[in-house]
Motif scaffolding. Structure first.
Motif, PDB file in Angstrom:
ATOM      1  N   GLY A   5       1.231 -21.647   0.390  1.00 42.60           N
ATOM      2  CA  GLY A   5       0.488 -20.594   1.064  1.00 42.60           C
ATOM      3  C   GLY A   5       1.350 -19.406   1.455  1.00 42.60           C
ATOM      4  O   GLY A   5       2.583 -19.454   1.389  1.00 42.60           O
ATOM      5  N   THR A   6       0.697 -18.339   1.878  1.00 44.34           N
ATOM      6  CA  THR A   6       1.410 -17.133   2.275  1.00 44.34           C
ATOM      7  C   THR A   6       2.097 -17.337   3.620  1.00 44.34           C
ATOM      8  O   THR A   6       1.488 -17.801   4.585  1.00 44.34           O
ATOM      9  N   ASN A   7       3.379 -16.949   3.654  1.00 45.70           N
ATOM     10  CA  ASN A   7       4.202 -17.123   4.845  1.00 45.70           C
ATOM     11  C   ASN A   7       4.660 -15.742   5.330  1.00 45.70           C
ATOM     12  O   ASN A   7       5.473 -15.088   4.680  1.00 45.70           O
ATOM     13  N   TYR A   8       4.144 -15.300   6.465  1.00 44.55           N
ATOM     14  CA  TYR A   8       4.470 -13.967   6.968  1.00 44.55           C
ATOM     15  C   TYR A   8       5.866 -13.882   7.576  1.00 44.55           C
ATOM     16  O   TYR A   8       6.301 -12.799   7.976  1.00 44.55           O
ATOM     17  N   LEU A   9       6.587 -14.992   7.611  1.00 43.65           N
ATOM     18  CA  LEU A   9       7.977 -14.986   8.041  1.00 43.65           C
ATOM     19  C   LEU A   9       8.928 -14.808   6.863  1.00 43.65           C
ATOM     20  O   LEU A   9      10.124 -14.589   7.059  1.00 43.65           O
ATOM     21  N   ASN A  10       8.381 -14.910   5.664  1.00 45.18           N
ATOM     22  CA  ASN A  10       9.189 -14.844   4.445  1.00 45.18           C
ATOM     23  C   ASN A  10       9.328 -13.382   4.006  1.00 45.18           C
ATOM     24  O   ASN A  10       8.348 -12.728   3.657  1.00 45.18           O
ATOM     25  N   GLU A  11      10.559 -12.880   4.009  1.00 42.39           N
ATOM     26  CA  GLU A  11      10.789 -11.471   3.728  1.00 42.39           C
ATOM     27  C   GLU A  11      10.419 -11.106   2.294  1.00 42.39           C
ATOM     28  O   GLU A  11       9.913 -10.010   2.029  1.00 42.39           O
ATOM     29  N   THR A  12      10.669 -12.004   1.353  1.00 46.08           N
ATOM     30  CA  THR A  12      10.317 -11.741  -0.043  1.00 46.08           C
ATOM     31  C   THR A  12       8.810 -11.576  -0.200  1.00 46.08           C
ATOM     32  O   THR A  12       8.332 -10.658  -0.882  1.00 46.08           O
ATOM     33  N   GLN A  13       8.047 -12.445   0.450  1.00 45.72           N
ATOM     34  CA  GLN A  13       6.590 -12.351   0.387  1.00 45.72           C
ATOM     35  C   GLN A  13       6.087 -11.100   1.108  1.00 45.72           C
ATOM     36  O   GLN A  13       5.144 -10.445   0.650  1.00 45.72           O
ATOM     37  N   ARG A  14       6.710 -10.755   2.209  1.00 42.85           N
ATOM     38  CA  ARG A  14       6.313  -9.547   2.938  1.00 42.85           C
ATOM     39  C   ARG A  14       6.493  -8.305   2.062  1.00 42.85           C
ATOM     40  O   ARG A  14       5.618  -7.438   1.995  1.00 42.85           O
ATOM     41  N   GLN A  15       7.605  -8.219   1.383  1.00 42.55           N
ATOM     42  CA  GLN A  15       7.851  -7.084   0.512  1.00 42.55           C
ATOM     43  C   GLN A  15       6.865  -7.051  -0.648  1.00 42.55           C
ATOM     44  O   GLN A  15       6.423  -5.982  -1.078  1.00 42.55           O
ATOM     45  N   SER A  16       6.516  -8.234  -1.156  1.00 43.66           N
ATOM     46  CA  SER A  16       5.534  -8.313  -2.242  1.00 43.66           C
ATOM     47  C   SER A  16       4.182  -7.780  -1.770  1.00 43.66           C
ATOM     48  O   SER A  16       3.499  -7.042  -2.494  1.00 43.66           O
ATOM     49  N   MET A  17       3.792  -8.130  -0.545  1.00 48.69           N
ATOM     50  CA  MET A  17       2.520  -7.658  -0.010  1.00 48.69           C
ATOM     51  C   MET A  17       2.530  -6.155   0.227  1.00 48.69           C
ATOM     52  O   MET A  17       1.544  -5.464  -0.048  1.00 48.69           O
ATOM     53  N   LEU A  18       3.632  -5.636   0.713  1.00 58.89           N
ATOM     54  CA  LEU A  18       3.728  -4.194   0.921  1.00 58.89           C
ATOM     55  C   LEU A  18       3.700  -3.441  -0.404  1.00 58.89           C
ATOM     56  O   LEU A  18       3.107  -2.357  -0.502  1.00 58.89           O
ATOM     57  N   GLU A  19       4.310  -4.011  -1.422  1.00 64.34           N
ATOM     58  CA  GLU A  19       4.241  -3.403  -2.754  1.00 64.34           C
ATOM     59  C   GLU A  19       2.811  -3.407  -3.282  1.00 64.34           C
ATOM     60  O   GLU A  19       2.370  -2.451  -3.928  1.00 64.34           O
ATOM     61  N   SER A  20       2.083  -4.485  -3.010  1.00 60.70           N
ATOM     62  CA  SER A  20       0.683  -4.561  -3.424  1.00 60.70           C
ATOM     63  C   SER A  20      -0.144  -3.496  -2.711  1.00 60.70           C
ATOM     64  O   SER A  20      -1.006  -2.841  -3.317  1.00 60.70           O
ATOM     65  N   VAL A  21       0.095  -3.317  -1.427  1.00 55.53           N
ATOM     66  CA  VAL A  21      -0.595  -2.274  -0.663  1.00 55.53           C
ATOM     67  C   VAL A  21      -0.235  -0.891  -1.196  1.00 55.53           C
ATOM     68  O   VAL A  21      -1.104  -0.020  -1.361  1.00 55.53           O
ATOM     69  N   LYS A  22       1.026  -0.695  -1.494  1.00 48.93           N
ATOM     70  CA  LYS A  22       1.478   0.587  -2.028  1.00 48.93           C
ATOM     71  C   LYS A  22       0.782   0.917  -3.338  1.00 48.93           C
ATOM     72  O   LYS A  22       0.327   2.050  -3.553  1.00 48.93           O
ATOM     73  N   ARG A  23       0.689  -0.079  -4.236  1.00 44.94           N
ATOM     74  CA  ARG A  23      -0.001   0.143  -5.520  1.00 44.94           C
ATOM     75  C   ARG A  23      -1.452   0.529  -5.292  1.00 44.94           C
ATOM     76  O   ARG A  23      -1.983   1.415  -5.972  1.00 44.94           O
ATOM     77  N   MET A  24      -2.108  -0.147  -4.360  1.00 48.57           N
ATOM     78  CA  MET A  24      -3.508   0.161  -4.059  1.00 48.57           C
ATOM     79  C   MET A  24      -3.667   1.618  -3.649  1.00 48.57           C
ATOM     80  O   MET A  24      -4.532   2.340  -4.172  1.00 48.57           O
ATOM     81  N   VAL A  25      -2.858   2.047  -2.715  1.00 50.83           N
ATOM     82  CA  VAL A  25      -2.992   3.403  -2.180  1.00 50.83           C
ATOM     83  C   VAL A  25      -2.652   4.448  -3.228  1.00 50.83           C
ATOM     84  O   VAL A  25      -3.386   5.435  -3.414  1.00 50.83           O
ATOM     85  N   GLU A  26      -1.560   4.248  -3.935  1.00 51.30           N
ATOM     86  CA  GLU A  26      -1.162   5.226  -4.944  1.00 51.30           C
ATOM     87  C   GLU A  26      -2.171   5.323  -6.078  1.00 51.30           C
ATOM     88  O   GLU A  26      -2.383   6.404  -6.643  1.00 51.30           O
ATOM     89  N   GLU A  27      -2.834   4.213  -6.368  1.00 50.05           N
ATOM     90  CA  GLU A  27      -3.808   4.199  -7.463  1.00 50.05           C
ATOM     91  C   GLU A  27      -5.125   4.858  -7.067  1.00 50.05           C
ATOM     92  O   GLU A  27      -5.798   5.468  -7.899  1.00 50.05           O
ATOM     93  N   HIS A  28      -5.509   4.773  -5.813  1.00 45.20           N
ATOM     94  CA  HIS A  28      -6.870   5.178  -5.428  1.00 45.20           C
ATOM     95  C   HIS A  28      -6.955   6.254  -4.356  1.00 45.20           C
ATOM     96  O   HIS A  28      -8.069   6.708  -4.042  1.00 45.20           O
TER      97      HIS A  28
END
Length: 416
Positions: free
Chosen positions: A161-184
């Motif tokens: 599952g998603t772990n909000y203490l995991n820095e690698t996963q946090r960066q992955s989520m922020l990258e996903s958010v960034k792609r969303m915003v830049e795309e739309h």
């Protein structure tokens, strides 16, 4: 309700005239007036979210690809199935009569009075389709990012599952958010951004509520991370669309109030009964004064006790819920912080539990304020796909559809 001449006539007229003027790049913002009442504005006019959680899932197919419906063309005719080729089974006989022409879900949504659809995650988006939804049907989009829910965006394994203490996963989520915003961010169909979907609760793996994150264990960590994402969005989005976060409960509100000042809208998925949402509105007004969007609400049309459908109660439930949403809006006499709601969902979804070939009537049910004491996951649609033989094209419009069209969504709040 077997046949409704009004909806049939409306749809035929609508099919023959599907264009009207809609402004490009609408300016969207939330404002609070001097007496503490919130409004959502689009192009400086009041906009009240009359929303649907839209998808068009094919019976017999377990949907694993996000937004698959935006590209589906099962009859290989070059036309996207649900949005443009669905037809209404007016006499509910599970047979397509010669007068039951293609109408399309987008036209049905428009005729219903819907002005917004909610998209839960921004992967695999057909932008041309959403532009058409906006320009030719006047319907805008709440563009979402699961923000780690169901491990979407976090790159986490489902087993952990998603772990909000995991820095690698946090960066992955922020990258996903960034792609969303830049795309739309420059697309005219975007109404607002919505982060997460019930990430504040653990859910239950026996039904569709398990979001599979550890946010519920670390609310302060999650609230701070939401703030990080909000700041990123506001930095990237020159058009300044509002940013919301979707919750199942009010448990995290005090953490948002302390750690997430950049959030513009508080969203709540709520299935609290046919009389509305109780103290939710006033609690938010007191604990963290932000506009409230009910990001999911609704009721199933299956009565487990009677082993039969019950569309009358489903319609009554939606009616009461919507009236409570209106009553707490800028023109009501309630808390004045409601900016609308998103009814769940457009069609009955057969794949949520058990076999995707079976319309389950008990498996995956969860307790709640309904006529039989439980919500049946696969019967929450505003319309059904009948016996499934003509999926993904057949639509049987339930009573609740006409309740919205004729009693609830038949006027524009901008004219109030």
């Amino acid at each position: 309700m077997i046949f409704n001449k009004k909806i049939f006539t409306t749809l035929i007229v609508f099919i023959t005239c599907l264009s009207f003027t809609v402004n490009c790049f609408a300016a969207v913002k939330v404002i609070k007036n001097k007496v503490g009442v919130w409004k959502l504005l689009v192009d400086h006019k009041p906009y009240f979210v009359k929303g649907i959680a839209y998808s068009c899932d094919r019976v017999g197919s377990s949907t694993t690809n996000t937004n698959e419906w935006m590209w589906a063309d099962v009859n290989n005719n070059g036309v996207i199935d649900g949005p443009y080729e669905s037809w209404v089974d007016l006499n509910r006989d599970n047979y397509r009569d010669n007068y039951e022409d293609n109408i399309g879900d987008f036209a049905l949504l428009k005729a219903m009075g819907c002005n917004t659809i909610r998209i839960y995650h921004s992967d695999n988006i057909n932008k041309e389709l959403l532009r058409d939804l906006y320009y030719n049907y006047g319907i805008m989009v709440i563009m979402g990012n699961f923000f780690g829910a169901y491990t979407k965006g976090s790159s986490a394994a489902w087993s952990s599952g998603t772990n909000y203490l995991n820095e690698t996963q946090r960066q992955s989520m922020l990258e996903s958010v960034k792609r969303m915003v830049e795309e739309h961010k420059d697309e005219p169909y975007v109404l607002m951004w919505m982060l997460g979907n019930e990430n504040d609760v653990s859910g239950n793996s026996s039904n569709s509520t398990a979001t599979n994150t550890n946010a519920w264990k670390y609310p302060e960590v999650y609230a701070k991370f939401v703030e990080e994402a909000c700041k990123l969005i506001k930095k990237l989005d020159d058009n300044k669309h509002p940013v919301g976060v979707c919750n199942a409960t009010t448990r995290f509100v005090k953490y948002y109030a302390k750690h997430t000042p950049s959030i513009d809208v508080l969203g709540f998925n709520q299935y609290s009964g046919p009389y509305g949402f109780g103290t939710l509105w006033n609690r938010i007004k007191q604990e963290f004064d932000r506009p409230v969007l009910i990001t999911e609400y609704g009721c199933d049309s299956w009565n487990e006790k009677k082993k039969s459908t019950c569309e009358v109660y489903q319609a009554k439930y939606h009616y009461g819920a919507w009236k409570n949403i209106e009553n707490n809006s800028f023109w009501g006499d309630g808390a004045g912080n409601s900016i609308g709601g998103v009814a769940y969902s457009w069609v009955d979804r057969w794949w949520l539990v058990g076999s995707p070939k079976v319309h389950d009537t008990h498996l995956g049910a969860w307790s709640g304020s309904t006529i039989d004491g439980e919500f049946n996951d696969e019967w929450l649609g505003i319309c059904s796909q009948g016996k499934g033989k003509h999926s993904p094209f057949q639509r049987i419009l339930k009573n609740v559809y006409y309740t919205y069209q004729e009693e609830l969504w038949d006027w524009d709040p901008a004219t109030y």
